[in-house]
Design a protein around this motif. Structure first.
Motif, PDB file in Angstrom:
ATOM      1  N   PRO A 183      20.536  41.178  42.018  1.00 47.67           N
ATOM      2  CA  PRO A 183      21.560  41.436  42.948  1.00 47.67           C
ATOM      3  C   PRO A 183      21.001  42.638  44.021  1.00 47.67           C
ATOM      4  N   MET A 184      21.828  42.486  45.370  1.00 48.77           N
ATOM      5  CA  MET A 184      21.275  43.593  46.300  1.00 48.77           C
ATOM      6  C   MET A 184      22.121  44.809  45.734  1.00 48.77           C
ATOM      7  N   TYR A 185      21.296  45.887  45.767  1.00 51.01           N
ATOM      8  CA  TYR A 185      22.126  47.181  45.592  1.00 51.01           C
ATOM      9  C   TYR A 185      21.473  48.205  46.826  1.00 51.01           C
ATOM     10  N   TRP A 186      22.438  48.738  47.287  1.00 50.92           N
ATOM     11  CA  TRP A 186      22.267  49.563  48.245  1.00 50.92           C
ATOM     12  C   TRP A 186      21.111  49.091  49.211  1.00 50.92           C
ATOM     13  N   TYR A 187      21.390  47.724  49.875  1.00 50.86           N
ATOM     14  CA  TYR A 187      20.326  47.271  50.651  1.00 50.86           C
ATOM     15  C   TYR A 187      19.084  47.013  50.323  1.00 50.86           C
ATOM     16  N   SER A 188      18.861  47.074  48.868  1.00 50.76           N
ATOM     17  CA  SER A 188      17.705  46.910  48.378  1.00 50.76           C
ATOM     18  C   SER A 188      17.607  46.453  46.944  1.00 50.76           C
ATOM     19  N   PHE A 190      16.320  40.830  37.573  1.00 52.89           N
ATOM     20  CA  PHE A 190      16.355  42.414  37.552  1.00 52.89           C
ATOM     21  C   PHE A 190      17.875  42.634  37.662  1.00 52.89           C
ATOM     22  N   HIS A 191      18.761  42.487  36.588  1.00 53.18           N
ATOM     23  CA  HIS A 191      19.878  42.885  36.751  1.00 53.18           C
ATOM     24  C   HIS A 191      20.462  43.876  35.765  1.00 53.18           C
ATOM     25  N   PRO A 192      21.033  45.113  35.976  1.00 54.66           N
ATOM     26  CA  PRO A 192      21.104  46.200  35.061  1.00 54.66           C
ATOM     27  C   PRO A 192      21.954  45.645  33.739  1.00 54.66           C
ATOM     28  N   VAL A 218      17.909  36.888  45.988  1.00 56.87           N
ATOM     29  CA  VAL A 218      18.854  37.831  45.989  1.00 56.87           C
ATOM     30  C   VAL A 218      20.397  37.461  46.367  1.00 56.87           C
ATOM     31  N   THR A 219      21.144  38.269  45.758  1.00 56.83           N
ATOM     32  CA  THR A 219      22.455  38.193  45.906  1.00 56.83           C
ATOM     33  C   THR A 219      23.248  39.192  46.621  1.00 56.83           C
ATOM     34  N   PRO A 220      23.285  39.338  48.063  1.00 56.75           N
ATOM     35  CA  PRO A 220      24.292  40.439  48.395  1.00 56.75           C
ATOM     36  C   PRO A 220      25.854  40.263  48.061  1.00 56.75           C
ATOM     37  N   SER A 261      27.075  41.031  31.901  1.00 54.79           N
ATOM     38  CA  SER A 261      28.458  40.975  32.780  1.00 54.79           C
ATOM     39  C   SER A 261      28.395  40.362  34.286  1.00 54.79           C
ATOM     40  N   SER A 262      27.085  40.070  34.553  1.00 48.65           N
ATOM     41  CA  SER A 262      26.843  39.566  35.771  1.00 48.65           C
ATOM     42  C   SER A 262      27.350  37.933  35.812  1.00 48.65           C
ATOM     43  N   ASN A 263      28.021  37.803  37.092  1.00 50.52           N
ATOM     44  CA  ASN A 263      28.569  36.362  37.325  1.00 50.52           C
ATOM     45  C   ASN A 263      27.342  35.632  37.998  1.00 50.52           C
ATOM     46  N   ALA A 264      27.182  35.973  39.225  1.00 49.68           N
ATOM     47  CA  ALA A 264      26.151  35.194  40.051  1.00 49.68           C
ATOM     48  C   ALA A 264      24.834  35.321  39.443  1.00 49.68           C
ATOM     49  N   ASN A 265      24.241  36.332  39.378  1.00 43.59           N
ATOM     50  CA  ASN A 265      22.729  36.342  38.878  1.00 43.59           C
ATOM     51  C   ASN A 265      22.627  35.578  37.331  1.00 43.59           C
ATOM     52  N   ARG A 266      23.634  35.630  36.506  1.00 44.67           N
ATOM     53  CA  ARG A 266      23.692  35.099  35.191  1.00 44.67           C
ATOM     54  C   ARG A 266      23.568  33.571  35.280  1.00 44.67           C
ATOM     55  N   ASN A 322      28.345  39.832  57.422  1.00 46.91           N
ATOM     56  CA  ASN A 322      28.058  41.140  57.805  1.00 46.91           C
ATOM     57  C   ASN A 322      26.508  41.356  58.035  1.00 46.91           C
ATOM     58  N   TYR A 323      25.716  40.475  57.660  1.00 51.67           N
ATOM     59  CA  TYR A 323      24.470  40.704  57.657  1.00 51.67           C
ATOM     60  C   TYR A 323      23.821  39.945  59.102  1.00 51.67           C
ATOM     61  N   VAL A 324      24.370  40.050  60.148  1.00 48.40           N
ATOM     62  CA  VAL A 324      23.615  39.812  61.262  1.00 48.40           C
ATOM     63  C   VAL A 324      23.623  40.882  62.300  1.00 48.40           C
TER      64      VAL A 324
HETATM   65  C1  LIG Z   1      25.056  49.898  42.548  1.00 45.63           C
HETATM   66  C2  LIG Z   1      25.461  48.879  43.550  1.00 45.63           C
HETATM   67  C3  LIG Z   1      24.957  48.831  44.716  1.00 45.63           C
HETATM   68  C4  LIG Z   1      25.361  47.685  45.722  1.00 45.63           C
HETATM   69  N1  LIG Z   1      25.054  47.560  46.770  1.00 45.63           N
HETATM   70  C5  LIG Z   1      25.131  46.374  47.715  1.00 45.63           C
HETATM   71  C6  LIG Z   1      24.695  46.387  48.923  1.00 45.63           C
HETATM   72  O1  LIG Z   1      24.122  47.109  49.513  1.00 45.63           O
HETATM   73  N2  LIG Z   1      25.096  45.341  49.711  1.00 45.63           N
HETATM   74  C7  LIG Z   1      25.802  44.381  49.401  1.00 45.63           C
HETATM   75  O2  LIG Z   1      26.092  43.360  49.754  1.00 45.63           O
HETATM   76  N3  LIG Z   1      26.446  44.363  47.908  1.00 45.63           N
HETATM   77  C8  LIG Z   1      26.105  45.534  47.211  1.00 45.63           C
HETATM   78  N4  LIG Z   1      26.513  45.739  45.756  1.00 45.63           N
HETATM   79  C9  LIG Z   1      27.344  44.244  45.291  1.00 45.63           C
HETATM   80  C10 LIG Z   1      26.477  43.536  44.516  1.00 45.63           C
HETATM   81  O3  LIG Z   1      25.209  42.931  45.035  1.00 45.63           O
HETATM   82  C11 LIG Z   1      27.150  42.265  43.956  1.00 45.63           C
HETATM   83  O4  LIG Z   1      28.048  42.887  43.086  1.00 45.63           O
HETATM   84  C12 LIG Z   1      26.182  41.450  42.933  1.00 45.63           C
HETATM   85  O5  LIG Z   1      25.182  40.825  43.746  1.00 45.63           O
HETATM   86  C13 LIG Z   1      27.063  40.410  42.351  1.00 45.63           C
HETATM   87  O6  LIG Z   1      25.922  39.680  41.453  1.00 45.63           O
HETATM   88  P1  LIG Z   1      26.414  39.622  39.706  1.00 45.63           P
HETATM   89  O7  LIG Z   1      27.498  38.780  39.646  1.00 45.63           O
HETATM   90  O8  LIG Z   1      25.167  39.044  39.373  1.00 45.63           O
HETATM   91  O9  LIG Z   1      26.424  40.971  39.365  1.00 45.63           O
HETATM   92  C14 LIG Z   1      26.399  46.555  45.194  1.00 45.63           C
HETATM   93  C15 LIG Z   1      26.731  46.854  43.869  1.00 45.63           C
HETATM   94  C16 LIG Z   1      26.265  47.791  42.926  1.00 45.63           C
HETATM   95  C17 LIG Z   1      27.069  48.014  41.539  1.00 45.63           C
END
Ligand SMILES: Cc1cc2nc3c(=O)[nH]c(=O)nc-3n(C[C@H](O)[C@H](O)[C@H](O)COP(=O)(O)O)c2cc1C
Length: 181
Positions: A65-70, A8-10, A105-107, A14-19, A113-115
């Motif tokens: 990818p983690m988005y908004w802690y979710s 689930f990557h929008p 998941v990729t934060p 353009s993704s680096n890690a998830n791709r 930061n996550y402790v």
């Molecule tokens: C809308 C949005 C929300 C995000 N929220 C978080 C977050 O809550 N915590 C975090 O560590 N990173 C957050 N990020 C960063 C993404 O997790 C990060 O860009 C992604 O994991 C990188 O993977 P990718 O190269 O596959 O895109 C957010 C990015 C976007 C675009």
């Protein structure tokens, strides 16, 4: 063991890690990767088709990818649409029981930061509890998540290592995550 990776990557292009992680997963036998945003850009999920594929899998991987802690929104839509009453839960809803559920998941932010005593206050595993609670309801087995923190600025060598670890992780025997671990 058949492993189904739902990515689930929008924008996986353009993704680096998830791709890269998904590409590594794809090289493994018995691992199928589905790019869910590419399949369902309008969020109109083919529920019957997705349920059929889930029924055939032994290990279900939700990668995002983690988005908004979710997670990105399509994963929530997938849960709402696919995990139906009478299919995934309820007195006759046993179709996923006994299968493994793995979150990958990729934060974007680095791991320190996550402790509990750092700025984000919660571990990544803490933030994944809604998935673990869902797991409890649908009777899957919640294995230890695969986490690549610091994904926004990950160095090539670290990403390369993570992709190898991921490909191995997907195909090996995994430990369950405890309820409060
Ligand atoms: C809308 C949005 C929300 C995000 N929220 C978080 C977050 O809550 N915590 C975090 O560590 N990173 C957050 N990020 C960063 C993404 O997790 C990060 O860009 C992604 O994991 C990188 O993977 P990718 O190269 O596959 O895109 C957010 C990015 C976007 C675009």
């Amino acid at each position: 063991m058949k492993t189904l990776v739902l990515l689930f990557h929008p924008n996986s292009q353009s993704s680096n890690a998830n791709r890269r992680l998904a590409e590594a997963a794809n090289t493994k036998e018995d691992v199928t990767v589905r790019d869910m945003y590419q399949l369902y850009p309008n969020f109109q999920i083919d529920v019957a088709q997705e349920q059929r594929l889930l029924e055939k899998a032994d290990r279900i991987v939700l990668q995002f990818p983690m988005y908004w802690y979710s997670s990105p929104a399509l994963l929530k839509q997938w849960e709402d649409a696919v995990l139906e009453y009478g299919w995934a839960y309820g007195s006759t809803g046993d179709k996923l029981q006994g299968k493994e559920l793995l979150i990958a998941v990729t934060p974007g932010a680095p791991a320190d930061n996550y402790v509990h005593n750092a700025n984000f206050k919660y571990t990544v595993t803490d933030l994944l509890r809604p998935f673990q609670a869902t797991n409890n309801l649908i009777g899957t087995r919640f294995v230890k998540p695969f986490i690549v923190a610091g994904a926004s600025s990950i160095k090539e060598a670290d990403l390369e290592k993570a992709t190898e670890e991921y490909a191995n992780y997907l195909t090996k025997e995994l430990e369950l995550l405890g309820d409060y671990e």
